[in-house]
Design a protein around this motif. Structure first.
Motif, PDB file in Angstrom:
ATOM      1  N   VAL A 279     -19.042   4.187  -1.434  1.00 23.66           N
ATOM      2  CA  VAL A 279     -18.604   5.517  -0.963  1.00 23.66           C
ATOM      3  C   VAL A 279     -19.311   5.788   0.278  1.00 23.66           C
ATOM      4  CG1 VAL A 279     -19.499   8.191  -1.495  1.00 23.66           C
ATOM      5  CG2 VAL A 279     -18.283   6.441  -3.521  1.00 23.66           C
ATOM      6  N   VAL A 280     -20.425   5.326   0.725  1.00 28.97           N
ATOM      7  CA  VAL A 280     -21.037   5.565   1.933  1.00 28.97           C
ATOM      8  C   VAL A 280     -20.498   4.687   2.834  1.00 28.97           C
ATOM      9  CG1 VAL A 280     -23.058   5.502   3.315  1.00 28.97           C
ATOM     10  CG2 VAL A 280     -23.255   6.560   0.766  1.00 28.97           C
ATOM     11  N   ARG A 281     -20.193   3.426   2.435  1.00 30.75           N
ATOM     12  CA  ARG A 281     -19.610   2.248   3.440  1.00 30.75           C
ATOM     13  C   ARG A 281     -18.281   2.794   3.878  1.00 30.75           C
ATOM     14  NH1 ARG A 281     -21.246  -2.485   4.853  1.00 30.75           N
ATOM     15  NH2 ARG A 281     -23.184  -1.591   4.529  1.00 30.75           N
ATOM     16  N   VAL A 282     -17.357   3.404   3.195  1.00 35.54           N
ATOM     17  CA  VAL A 282     -16.110   3.808   3.500  1.00 35.54           C
ATOM     18  C   VAL A 282     -15.456   4.997   3.407  1.00 35.54           C
ATOM     19  CG1 VAL A 282     -15.157   1.304   2.603  1.00 35.54           C
ATOM     20  CG2 VAL A 282     -15.088   3.193   1.073  1.00 35.54           C
ATOM     21  N   ASP A 283     -16.627   5.943   3.488  1.00 39.13           N
ATOM     22  CA  ASP A 283     -16.532   7.206   3.605  1.00 39.13           C
ATOM     23  C   ASP A 283     -15.653   7.698   4.596  1.00 39.13           C
ATOM     24  OD1 ASP A 283     -17.448   9.952   2.808  1.00 39.13           O
ATOM     25  OD2 ASP A 283     -17.717   9.998   5.118  1.00 39.13           O
ATOM     26  N   GLU A 284     -15.534   7.202   5.954  1.00 36.94           N
ATOM     27  CA  GLU A 284     -14.540   7.613   6.646  1.00 36.94           C
ATOM     28  C   GLU A 284     -13.066   7.398   6.418  1.00 36.94           C
ATOM     29  OE1 GLU A 284     -13.492   9.777  10.298  1.00 36.94           O
ATOM     30  OE2 GLU A 284     -15.375   9.185   9.386  1.00 36.94           O
ATOM     31  N   TYR A 285     -12.861   6.266   5.815  1.00 35.20           N
ATOM     32  CA  TYR A 285     -11.423   5.938   5.469  1.00 35.20           C
ATOM     33  C   TYR A 285     -11.173   6.530   4.324  1.00 35.20           C
ATOM     34  CZ  TYR A 285      -7.692   3.138   3.538  1.00 35.20           C
ATOM     35  OH  TYR A 285      -6.204   2.843   3.106  1.00 35.20           O
ATOM     36  N   ILE A 286     -12.155   6.964   3.473  1.00 38.30           N
ATOM     37  CA  ILE A 286     -11.746   7.673   2.105  1.00 38.30           C
ATOM     38  C   ILE A 286     -11.551   9.318   2.603  1.00 38.30           C
ATOM     39  CG2 ILE A 286     -12.634   8.457  -0.105  1.00 38.30           C
ATOM     40  CD1 ILE A 286     -14.341   5.940  -0.400  1.00 38.30           C
ATOM     41  N   TYR A 287     -12.295   9.513   3.292  1.00 38.65           N
ATOM     42  CA  TYR A 287     -12.087  11.023   3.897  1.00 38.65           C
ATOM     43  C   TYR A 287     -10.840  11.086   4.343  1.00 38.65           C
ATOM     44  CZ  TYR A 287     -12.741  15.583   5.977  1.00 38.65           C
ATOM     45  OH  TYR A 287     -12.814  16.987   6.351  1.00 38.65           O
ATOM     46  N   GLN A 288     -10.048  10.333   5.181  1.00 39.49           N
ATOM     47  CA  GLN A 288      -9.192  10.380   5.882  1.00 39.49           C
ATOM     48  C   GLN A 288      -7.799  10.326   4.986  1.00 39.49           C
ATOM     49  OE1 GLN A 288      -8.603   7.268   8.951  1.00 39.49           O
ATOM     50  NE2 GLN A 288     -10.513   8.132  10.053  1.00 39.49           N
ATOM     51  N   VAL A 289      -8.050   9.527   3.981  1.00 39.77           N
ATOM     52  CA  VAL A 289      -6.899   9.349   2.997  1.00 39.77           C
ATOM     53  C   VAL A 289      -6.960  10.743   2.128  1.00 39.77           C
ATOM     54  CG1 VAL A 289      -6.368   8.190   0.682  1.00 39.77           C
ATOM     55  CG2 VAL A 289      -7.107   6.780   2.712  1.00 39.77           C
ATOM     56  N   MET A 290      -7.986  11.308   1.652  1.00 36.70           N
ATOM     57  CA  MET A 290      -7.906  12.415   0.990  1.00 36.70           C
ATOM     58  C   MET A 290      -7.577  13.561   1.921  1.00 36.70           C
ATOM     59  SD  MET A 290      -8.724  11.570  -2.082  1.00 36.70           S
ATOM     60  CE  MET A 290      -9.221  13.034  -2.759  1.00 36.70           C
ATOM     61  N   GLN A 291      -7.923  13.567   3.116  1.00 33.69           N
ATOM     62  CA  GLN A 291      -7.472  14.727   4.204  1.00 33.69           C
ATOM     63  C   GLN A 291      -5.979  14.634   4.106  1.00 33.69           C
ATOM     64  OE1 GLN A 291      -9.519  17.176   5.301  1.00 33.69           O
ATOM     65  NE2 GLN A 291      -7.508  17.976   6.012  1.00 33.69           N
ATOM     66  N   GLN A 292      -5.322  13.027   4.221  1.00 28.25           N
ATOM     67  CA  GLN A 292      -4.042  13.047   4.159  1.00 28.25           C
ATOM     68  C   GLN A 292      -3.272  13.566   3.046  1.00 28.25           C
ATOM     69  OE1 GLN A 292      -2.855   9.153   5.025  1.00 28.25           O
ATOM     70  NE2 GLN A 292      -0.766   9.422   5.362  1.00 28.25           N
ATOM     71  N   ARG A 293      -4.017  13.284   1.744  1.00 30.80           N
ATOM     72  CA  ARG A 293      -3.323  13.816   0.836  1.00 30.80           C
ATOM     73  C   ARG A 293      -3.202  15.445   0.636  1.00 30.80           C
ATOM     74  NH1 ARG A 293      -5.515   9.565  -4.032  1.00 30.80           N
ATOM     75  NH2 ARG A 293      -4.518   7.631  -2.961  1.00 30.80           N
ATOM     76  N   LEU A 294      -4.582  16.017   0.990  1.00 34.00           N
ATOM     77  CA  LEU A 294      -4.509  17.539   1.179  1.00 34.00           C
ATOM     78  C   LEU A 294      -3.437  17.833   2.120  1.00 34.00           C
ATOM     79  CD1 LEU A 294      -6.097  20.096   0.405  1.00 34.00           C
ATOM     80  CD2 LEU A 294      -7.547  19.673   2.165  1.00 34.00           C
ATOM     81  N   ASN A 295      -3.301  17.241   3.169  1.00 34.14           N
ATOM     82  CA  ASN A 295      -2.217  17.887   4.187  1.00 34.14           C
ATOM     83  C   ASN A 295      -0.868  17.657   3.449  1.00 34.14           C
ATOM     84  OD1 ASN A 295      -4.303  18.300   5.687  1.00 34.14           O
ATOM     85  ND2 ASN A 295      -4.066  16.375   6.949  1.00 34.14           N
TER      86      ASN A 295
END
Length: 2007
Positions: free
Chosen positions: A664-680
């Motif tokens: 979760v900490v290591r790929v946090d940036e990638y996960i946040y971008q994916v979740m942000q994209q899904r939210l958008n």
């Protein structure tokens, strides 16, 4: 080949040793196969098939299965692959590498055969393929073989070449051939390696080309240059050899020397390849992420490792690389195995899993499929599947084991595909082992008969196996039970003792030892504790055992450090505990299932491998599979169900949780971008719908919102952990995580807002909203700037929302910050916020007020001990609860709702406050309460609901805290006796209950170690060396804790007994019994040494102070043995408890003195010397050391020593017999008083005395033990003189010293009687004080009475022995102890006299008899007392003193001896000698009484009937029948003395025979009796000391026997026997009392016997030689000497002369006087007279003429020598040695005349008349006996090297005073007794007078013979004839010269004649050489001083003469 011989056939005996020649035979067969294959290979193409078969047969031979045949490379591969190594090793033959005898085949033949086989076979493969295809290029240009086939054949051949080159790398031709074959395979690296190997034989010079190139080297160099150029290796090209061959030559040689001309060129192969199959310039790759375990955790760890490698640039997968996940194959169960075996699975690998892994060879074809070049392997632990797996429990373990085996042998499985055996690269891959029929239980029938059915066979085999297993199990169980029986009994004793005592204290809920064992057994059979009814104790026991059996580094850290040093100390730690305490624990719910490690994992792996995903996308998909709910679709494709994620439904393991957090900490940036994209996308979709219409909100959107909320919660959990007060995370990481948390908070809020707006579209409740609000509130509570009121309002709103939703309970098992969302959790959070201020103030480190801390914490920690917190009564009388009490109640409830960490911290703060105010009792109470808190926590449900691993870790940490607390608590208890002042009865019961339960848990480990010790269980080990060490350290800590917990229980028990005394009747015995049982249980296991022996020290202290009724001395002995290895007695305290000994210091030694002395008093002193207690006493004394001296002790010591040296006062003896008397000593106030009070010094002295007495001595030895005994006993008396036993033992010590001095030799009695007298007085005074003290203070016990009786006996014996010979009343003599007295009536003034009158013998005997009667009062059966009493009475009866107060009756004497005979002890066996002393004494006394007419013979006979040896002897009625009667009795007594010890019986019989008739017959009879035993034929005296004879009496009897026997021999004229006896007596001076007197009397008797036998008158030489001319004497003396030396001469007088001279030598000046010399002179005179009378008349006339001529010559020579100065200085006058006769007068010296000038005138020449002197006669007599040595003519060298010896010159005495005169003493009785005449008697009387006046001859002072020290049986040898005897003529000339010189000296030195006269017989030493005379000092004179040194000078002269003659 060996077979099985028949039992009924005896094998033939073959002496020929069988030789194992299998190896040689196999080598020979392989060589034949090789030669056959080579022959067929060389025959051509027609024999290729046969050659191939021959090579196959060759490689299948046995030599290729030898270990030596395997190459080093293959060995390394097998070592690195355990599975493969196992398979290959099983196939290899078991051949011994070390062979026996050598054969014709040398050891190098095997490697050579293998090398040539591989080389030729590789070439054969190439030739076989070439001939098979009839050349690769056909005439028409078509290809007969494809490129792939050629490459395949060349690859096989190249591998064979490699096998050959590995055996021998020096074959350059083979290297070139390998390079040529490598060209076909297009391997430039292989080509270059082979060519470089041709050029350089050394590995270190791989790139260096030789300077002188051969043919092979030249070709290789050229080819290598082309390869380097193609590879564009410029550096290697530059470094190439400058000596390059010419290219034309290389081209020519290359065509000529081609190793394989039939092989195609590389260019042809390049043209033949398909251009479509060429590899493009770049191809995307598959990045294989390989996990070692098939689990979610394993895959996650592999992904995480891949991310780390990519970030650290360890691996570059290239652009566009896709991830391929590779996991171990999934095990499957075959249907056949399920039917046959049941639940046991088979080991079949899933082929689908291998196909899905993407490793098939077909994937490499085509460009569409990427290549696989990167493989990443991550080692992770195998996670055991839990509930939910498809396999049942029994098969589960087998499946997991099979998966591990398959994983380990994966490499072998990949090589061996299918069931066929593939031979590739020379390596053999064996097929998988199949189970044989025997292994499966299907035994094949031996014959063709009908076999049993499978069911029957299985039934029989199973029955036999079950029966055998049952028997083995029963045997082992019985064995283990026997081994553990002692321990079981010890535990049963301990637990039953404790249970009985605890029941009296009110602690009853512990259970018995059997209950404990049942709990352990039940817990060991249970794996899951959720559905069992196990007690908390049993669970703790199970966890503790499991922790030991599965030890890890994490457990080692937990056991070593616990909760850390800062966990329970400091305000920061306290705040951390408060936060942890207020945190809601993870509840245990049935809905929370264990995490399934592989559920849905295959779908995830398949999806990832089928797609083309990056590593970040793969990691997100892995997380999404765990945290996002899954949506189920129906057949129409619409979603109809939402399945909760693993995050909410299962409990992740710790390692799984850690992996999730890291990803979760290591790929946090990638996960946040994916979740942000899904939210958008979701927002766009929601906004894209036309206004007024409801957008579609699906279950997938809910799942995504749930995943966003989960990620928000996970980030909150991470932030909660790193912001903990105890966290060590840096601030930068905290800030970064805070930003992440804030970002995810906003993102999750957006998802939840949309969810809340569109919740009607989905059938869900408001749980997501509640989760978000709870998470947001917790997030806000972590912020520093958020007020508590705002947080409280948010929580209250959340409660309302939850009430509207029906109070749901949401469990988040994998989130520590939000474990539970419920109404109660919210309420608890509100309570925490409200109590936070209170605890913050308590945790404040700045608070320095301990009183305030006590007032704050004690009400909430111990509310039951506080007064009622109720407010005072109000005005209306009602009681209102105080607000403080309500807050206190809330605090108490808050503490009870959490774990024990916070409460333990608060107890520690309270304890520190009490330490600050110095109140130890309350500190101890805090320690006890802390133990209660920890034990309650371990037994609570909160602890039980933890996972197994967490529960074990928590248990180990709590044990660490318990160990520290108990250790500190015990030291406080043992150091302070008032430590339990505030511990009341309820508190004591509560603490005792918890501590006892803790001891039960620890006892389970003790039982576990017992089972390990006997082999019932295996000993636990760590995974590595450090793990094993940490495990051993923890086990030692558990043992220490076990000892401490039981020691603590005893201290609590002791306090409980003190508080409840009414419940314990024998409190001390109860305590001792508990300690005894505990010591036994701990000692059997060797636990006493643990915890620094704290229990042993407590046990020692308690046993010393407890006043018990029972005897616990054995336990005390065991304690001392454990502590210091002190042993007491066999079987008492000698159990080996495996305790290392520690040195014994003075303090410890002083503490154990009482017990050591008590043990010593229980043993007999003789047994004590042989026991181990003696060494213990020595160790204790060594630790104590010598007592320090003080003035008081010194004063007492002086008083005691003065008393012991004082004279014996009979008045003091009388007072002592009445119990009066003491010493004026002072009271000692020293450190050693306590030691002396225990009787320690007395014990040491007694041991030293007993040690001396116990040694059986056969020769004199040291008396150090007696001196030690005196020292210690005196030390005891210096502290207290009233100890009668000490005085008694000291008296015995002095008695022993006296006995030792008198036992071996009579030297002390003869020479040092004063020292013996001092020892006697010491002993008498000690007995005196012992008697006085015993009368005053001895107890009435039987043992004491016997000792007092022994003391009286010893005292009486001492007095009697001191009064009798050889001591003879010296101890009672007071003449030498004078003191000053004032004048009396008779004399005035001061005078000196004895201090006290000496005791008379009668008084001594009377007092001894009185003491013996006292001794008989306690020991009436003691024969020695009666015997000594009889002797005292007998001496009193025969005493001749006129002042004897009372006469003793004869009857008293006889009755005493009769009683002694009656009380004699019986003999132990027939071989033992009887005690004959009373019998002999009775016979002797009765005989004396009859002789004295005090008894008639009849009365004497009646008195003797008491002894059995007189009962059968008849007394005749005649008057003279008494002597035969007595002799007969004595004869029987002598026969009874089989060992011949009792010599007095023989002596008494001799006296009986001789005393009445002193005739020749009586003398012969007496001699006969003596020679039977006492005197041997060689006159050796055989007299030994009997057992009961007093020391020293032996020498009295020897003197008496010798004198009596000498008188007998003199009477019998036994010259030979007397001669031998004289020699014996002189050699043994220490065997006779008054040896000198005995010797003088014996020599006098012997000389008288010789004179009488020779019939030589006394003084005969005066009548013969007085008027004889000297010259006539010289002539006749020479003739007589020649006549005596004639062997045929025989004369009695000559023999007697010889014996007399021998006696003179033997005497050696011991007897003074001239008795021996008189006999020598008289014997010579008799010989001379008789010989001259026999001469013819002619010889007498010739004699007269020669005398005249000789006289003239002497006169002329004297005139010539008269003027020499040397003659004048050395001249001596020679006088007549004859003693003047009765009518002679001394001659006065002539006065010098004075001339006219006043000078002395020369005297007129006197008329010389020389006479025969006595000295000359003595010399002539000795010359008759001693033959002069032959004269040897010396050489010049000898003459110069050895000068002549000095000459003895006669010097006349200075005056004529020394004239023998008659003595005035009257000794007629002696003369008559010895049978001497009046002249002989007068000579005896003159002996002492001659000794005083010094008139002795030089010859009488000569030393004795060198044989005087020989043994008794040897004869006295002749003296060496070493004296320097001068020739007679030379001697005469010397005498004349000295006479003339003396005459002249009277003129030159007038004063000289007054000092030198003719009668002086002294001698001086003058040199014989002229130079010696000239060197004499001028001041040397001859005076009277020479006379005193005559004897010594003559000795020196004689010694020098003898030494010179010897040289």
């Amino acid at each position: 080949m060996s077979g099985f011989p028949a039992l009924n056939i005896e094998p033939e005996v073959d002496n020929i040793e069988e030789v194992d020649d299998t190896r040689e035979i196999q080598l020979e067969e392989a060589l034949k196969l090789y030669q056959n294959a080579l022959r067929l290979h060389s025959l051509g193409p027609e024999y290729l098939d046969q050659a191939a078969n021959a090579y196959t047969e060759l490689f299948n031979s046995e030599i290729f299965r030898y270990p030596e045949a395997i190459s080093e490379f293959t060995r390394d591969e097998l070592d690195n692959s355990p599975g493969a190594a196992l398979i290959v090793d099983q196939s290899l033959p078991q051949v011994n590498l070390v062979q026996g005898a050598t054969t014709e085949a040398s050891p190098s033949s095997l490697p050579q055969i293998i090398y040539l086989s591989f080389k030729n076979y590789g070439q054969f493969l190439l030739e076989q393929d070439a001939f098979a295809n009839s050349q690769y290029d056909s005439p028409d240009g078509s290809k007969n073989a494809s490129s792939q086939d050629i490459i395949l054949i060349c690859s096989k051949a190249l591998k064979k070449f490699a096998q050959a080159l590995e055996r021998d790398d020096t074959d350059l031709d083979l290297w070139r051939k390998a390079a040529r074959v490598a060209q076909i395979c297009s391997s430039d690296r292989t080509i270059r390696f082979c060519l470089e190997s041709v050029l350089a034989g050394d590995d270190d010079r791989a790139n260096e080309v030789v300077e002188i190139l051969g043919l092979d080297e030249a070709l290789a160099a050229g080819q290598l240059e082309d390869i380097v150029g193609n590879l564009e290796d410029d550096l290697s090209f530059i470094q190439a050899c400058s000596n390059k061959p010419r290219k034309d030559l290389l081209r020519l040689l290359g065509k000529t020397i081609e190793p394989f001309p039939f092989l195609p060129s590389q260019s042809h192969l390049s043209r033949d390849r398909d251009p479509q199959r060429r590899t493009p310039a770049y191809q995307p790759k598959r990045w294989v992420v390989q996990a070692t375990t098939r689990s979610w955790h394993g895959v996650g760890q592999a992904i995480l490792q891949a991310l780390n490698d990519e970030q650290e640039s360890n691996i570059d997968p290239g652009p566009g690389a896709a991830v391929q996940i590779d996991v171990p194959a999934e095990p499957e169960l075959s249907e056949r195995s399920k039917m046959d075996i049941g639940s046991f699975p088979s080991k079949v690998e899933s082929r689908k899993a291998r196909e899905a892994s993407g490793r098939d060879s077909g994937m490499t074809d085509g460009a569409a499929q990427p290549s696989t070049d990167f493989v990443l392997s991550v080692d992770t632990e195998t996670v055991t599947p839990l509930e939910g797996d498809s396999l049942p429990d029994p098969a589960l373990d087998v499946v997991m084991d099979s998966s591990k085996v398959e994983g380990s042998s994966k490499r072998a499985t990949e090589i061996c595909q299918g069931d066929e055996i593939k031979k590739e690269g020379g390596q053999t891959c064996l097929p998988t082992r199949k189970r044989s029929a025997e292994f499966a239980g299907h035994d094949e029938p031996v014959d063709n008969g009908r076999s049993k059915s499978k069911r029957l066979r299985n039934r029989e085999s199973n029955a036999d196996a079950i029966l055998q297993e049952e028997e083995t199990a029963n045997t082992l169980a019985k064995y283990y039970q026997d081994q553990l029986s002692d321990l079981a009994l010890a535990d049963q004793w301990l637990f039953s003792t404790r249970a009985s005592l605890l029941s009296k204290l009110g602690v009853d809920e512990l259970g018995s030892l059997e209950d404990l064992r049942n709990d352990i057994l039940h817990a060991s059979n249970v794996e899951d504790f959720s559905d069992t009814e196990l007690s908390a104790d049993a669970i703790a026991m199970k966890d503790l055992r499991s922790a030991l059996s599965s030890w890890t580094d994490e457990k080692a850290s937990a056991a070593a450090y616990g909760y850390g040093g800062s966990t329970f100390g400091g305000g920061k730690a306290g705040l951390t505990l408060f936060l942890e305490h207020s945190k809601t624990a993870i509840p245990r719910s049935d809905s929370i299932l264990p995490f399934s490690s592989s559920k849905d994992l295959s779908q995830f792996i398949g999806r990832c491998n089928e797609g083309w995903y990056s590593i970040q996308q793969t990691a997100f998909d892995w997380l999404e599979a765990l945290i996002q709910p899954s949506v189920s679709y129906d057949a129409a494709g619409s979603s109809n169900c939402l399945t909760q994620s693993s995050y909410k439904t299962t409990l992740w393991p710790e390692d799984m949780k850690s992996t999730v957090v890291q990803l979760v900490v290591r790929v946090d940036e990638y996960i946040y971008q994916v979740m942000q994209q899904r939210l958008n996308e979701l927002v766009s979709r929601m906004l894209s719908i036309a206004q007024g219409s409801s957008p579609e909100y699906t279950l997938r959107d809910v799942a995504i919102a749930d995943a966003a909320e989960t990620l928000y919660e996970l980030h909150l959990d991470i932030y909660f952990r790193i912001t903990n007060p105890s966290s060590q995370v840096d601030s930068a990481t905290r800030v970064l995580q805070h930003d992440r948390l804030q970002r995810w908070s906003e993102l999750a809020g957006s998802f939840i807002n949309i969810y809340a707006d569109r919740a009607d579209d989905v059938p869900l409740q408001q749980w997501h909203v509640i989760r978000f609000i709870w998470t947001a509130t917790t997030h806000a509570n972590m912020a520093d700037n958020t007020s508590q009121e705002h947080i409280t309002l948010c929580l209250q709103d959340l409660q309302k929302l939850m009430s509207l939703a029906g109070n749901p309970t949401i469990i988040l098992p994998n989130n520590a910050a939000l474990p539970e969302i419920s109404f109660s959790a919210v309420d608890q959070e509100i309570s925490r916020i409200s109590t936070r201020d209170f605890f913050t103030s308590v945790f404040n480190d700045d608070s320095k007020d301990p009183i305030g801390v006590i007032e704050s914490l004690e009400p909430i920690l111990e509310p039951c001990n506080q007064p009622s917190a109720i407010s005072p009564t109000s005005v209306d009388g009602s009681e209102q609860p105080s607000p403080i009490s309500i807050q206190t109640q809330q605090l108490i409830e808050f503490l009870e709702s959490g774990d024990a960490s916070l409460r333990l911290f608060l107890w520690r703060r309270l304890r520190d406050a009490y330490i600050a105010i110095d109140y130890p009792p309350k500190v101890l109470s805090c320690y006890l309460r802390s133990i209660e808190v920890i034990v309650s926590e371990l037994l609570s449900q909160r602890h039980i609901r933890l996972t197994t691993s967490n529960r074990q870790l928590a248990l180990l940490k709590w044990f660490k805290e318990l160990d520290d607390i108990i250790d500190k608590l015990l030291h406080r208890i043992l150091a302070d006796s008032e430590a339990f002042e505030v511990v009341d009865e309820p508190h004591l019961q509560s603490s005792f209950s918890k501590i006892a339960r803790l001891s039960r848990i620890l006892h389970s480990i003790v039982l576990y170690e017992d089972a390990v010790r006997v082999g019932q269980l295996s000993e636990p080990k760590g995974k590595n060396v450090s793990g094993t060490k940490s495990l051993d350290k923890f086990r030692d800590k558990l043992r220490d804790m076990y000892v401490r917990i039981w020691t603590l229980q005893y201290t609590l028990l002791r306090e409980g007994i003190a508080q409840m005394k009414d419940h314990f009747e024998n409190a001390a015995d109860d305590q001792a019994a508990f300690l005894q049982s505990l010591h036994h249980a701990l000692g059997l296991r060797g636990y006493c040494k643990h915890s620094s022996k704290i229990f042993l020290r407590l046990l020692k202290s308690e046993l010393m102070t407890l006043n018990t009724k029972d005897d616990y001395s054995a336990d005390m002995a065991q304690v001392l043995f454990d502590l210091h290895q002190l042993r007491f007695a066999p079987g008492i305290g000698d159990w080996n408890h495996d305790c290392p000994p520690e040195p014994l210091d003075r303090k410890s030694a002083a503490h154990i003195l009482e017990n050591v002395v008590l043990q010593a008093r229980k043993m007999n002193i003789k047994d004590l010397l042989k026991s181990e207690l003696k060494s213990t006493i020595e160790k204790v004394q060594q630790a104590l050391g010598a007592p320090k001296s003080s003035p008081t002790l010194s004063y007492n010591r002086r008083i005691i020593n003065a008393y012991l040296k004082s004279p014996v006062n009979q008045l003091q003896l009388f007072r002592a017999s009445r119990g009066e008397g003491s010493l004026p000593v002072r009271i000692v106030q020293a450190e050693s008083v306590t030691i002396a009070a225990y009787g320690w010094y007395f014990l040491l002295g007694h041991i030293a005395l007993a040690k001396f007495k116990s040694i059986k001595r056969t020769n004199p030895g040291p008396t150090d033990d007696l001196d030690i005994a005196i020292t210690f006993l005196k030390q005891d008396l210096e502290h207290d003189t009233e100890r009668w036993e000490t005085w008694f033992r000291l008296a015995q010590v002095y008695d022993a010293k006296i006995e030792e001095e008198l036992l071996w030799t009579a030297d002390k009695v003869n020479n040092c009687r004063s020292e013996l007298a001092i020892l006697q007085r010491n002993a008498i005074h000690c007995y005196e004080m012992a008697m006085a003290m015993s009368i005053r203070g001895a107890d009435d016990t039987e043992e004491t009475a016997n000792m007092v009786s022994e003391m009286y006996t010893g005292f009486a014996t001492r007095l009697y022995a001191s009064s009798r010979e050889p001591l003879s009343m010296d101890a009672f003599d007071t003449k030498h102890q004078q003191r000053h007295f004032t004048g009396s009536n008779e004399q005035s003034g001061l005078y000196e006299g004895p201090s006290t009158p000496s005791m008379r013998m009668f008084a001594v005997w009377r007092f001894s008899a009185h003491l013996l009667r006292r001794a008989l009062a306690d020991k009436p059966r003691s024969w020695i007392n009666h015997y000594m009493l009889g002797k005292c009475l007998w001496k009193m009866l025969t005493n001749t003193e006129s002042e004897s107060p009372r006469r003793v009756l004869v009857e008293e004497v006889l009755d005493a001896f009769s009683d002694a005979i009656e009380n004699l002890p019986g003999r132990k066996d027939s071989r033992a000698d009887p005690i004959l002393e009373p019998h002999f004494k009775l016979v002797s006394v009765v005989h004396k009484l009859v002789h004295r007419k005090m008894l008639t013979p009849l009365q004497g006979s009646e008195a003797l009937q008491v002894t059995p040896w007189a009962r059968n002897v008849h007394l005749a009625e005649e008057d003279d029948s008494w002597e035969p009667y007595v002799l007969e009795i004595l004869k029987k007594l002598g026969h009874a003395d089989k060992s011949n010890w009792h010599h007095r019986i023989i002596a008494r019989a001799a006296h009986v025979i001789y005393d009445d008739q002193q005739t020749i017959a009586g003398a012969l009879g007496a001699k006969h009796e003596f020679t039977q035993q006492i005197f041997t034929k060689t006159m050796t005296l055989q007299v030994w000391k009997p057992e009961h004879e007093r020391a020293g009496r032996h020498f009295i009897y020897t003197s008496r026997y010798v004198l009596f026997f000498v008188s007998l021999l003199n009477q019998l004229n036994d010259r030979a026997s007397l001669d031998q006896l004289v020699r014996r007596i002189r050699r043994r001076p220490g065997d006779y009392l008054n040896h000198q007197q005995v010797w003088e009397q014996v020599v006098t008797t012997y000389i008288g016997l010789l004179r009488r036998l020779a019939k030589v008158p006394v003084g005969h030489e005066e009548a013969v030689f007085r008027a004889m001319d000297h010259d006539e004497f010289q002539v006749n003396a020479r003739k007589l000497e020649s006549h005596a030396h004639d062997p045929e001469t025989s004369n009695l007088v000559l023999d007697i002369l010889r014996d007399t001279i021998e006696v003179k030598k033997l005497n050696n000046s011991l007897m003074k006087g001239s008795l021996i010399d008189d006999l020598i002179v008289d014997c010579y005179t008799s010989l001379y007279q008789s010989y001259v009378a026999t001469l013819p008349q002619e010889e007498k006339v010739e004699l007269m003429d020669s005398q005249t001529i000789q006289h003239e010559v002497v006169q002329d020579d004297g005139n010539r020598e008269r003027m020499k100065l040397g003659s004048i200085l050395t001249a001596q006058t020679d006088g007549n040695m004859d003693l003047p006769g009765p009518g002679s007068r001394p001659t006065a010296p002539a006065l010098p005349t004075v001339g006219p000038s006043g000078m002395p005138a020369p005297p007129p020449k006197p008329a010389r008349h020389k006479t025969v002197t006595r000295r000359e006669v003595q010399r002539k007599a000795e010359g008759l006996i001693i033959r002069p040595p032959p004269i040897k003519t010396p050489t010049l060298l000898k003459h110069t090297a050895f000068p002549r010896p000095p000459i003895a010159v006669e010097v006349p005495p200075s005056s004529s005073k020394h004239v023998r005169s008659s003595s005035t003493m009257d000794n007629e009785a002696i003369n008559v007794g010895l049978g001497l005449g009046p002249i002989e008697g007068s000579r005896i009387l003159n002996l002492r007078e001659d000794a005083v006046n010094g008139t002795k001859s030089a010859e009488s002072s000569r030393p004795g013979s060198v044989h005087d020290s020989a043994d008794d049986e040897s004869e006295l040898s002749e003296l060496e004839e070493g004296d320097n005897v001068l020739d007679e003529e030379m001697a005469e000339e010397d005498r004349v010269e000295r006479f003339n010189t003396a005459s002249r000296m009277s003129i030159l030195f007038p004063g000289l004649p007054s000092k030198v006269s003719e009668n002086d017989e002294s001698s001086v030493v003058i040199s014989d050489s002229e130079s010696a005379r000239n060197e004499r000092p001028e001041d040397m004179t001859v005076d009277e001083n020479v006379e005193g040194g005559n004897e010594s000078n003559m000795n020196v002269i004689n010694a020098m003469g003898e030494d010179t003659m010897k040289e």
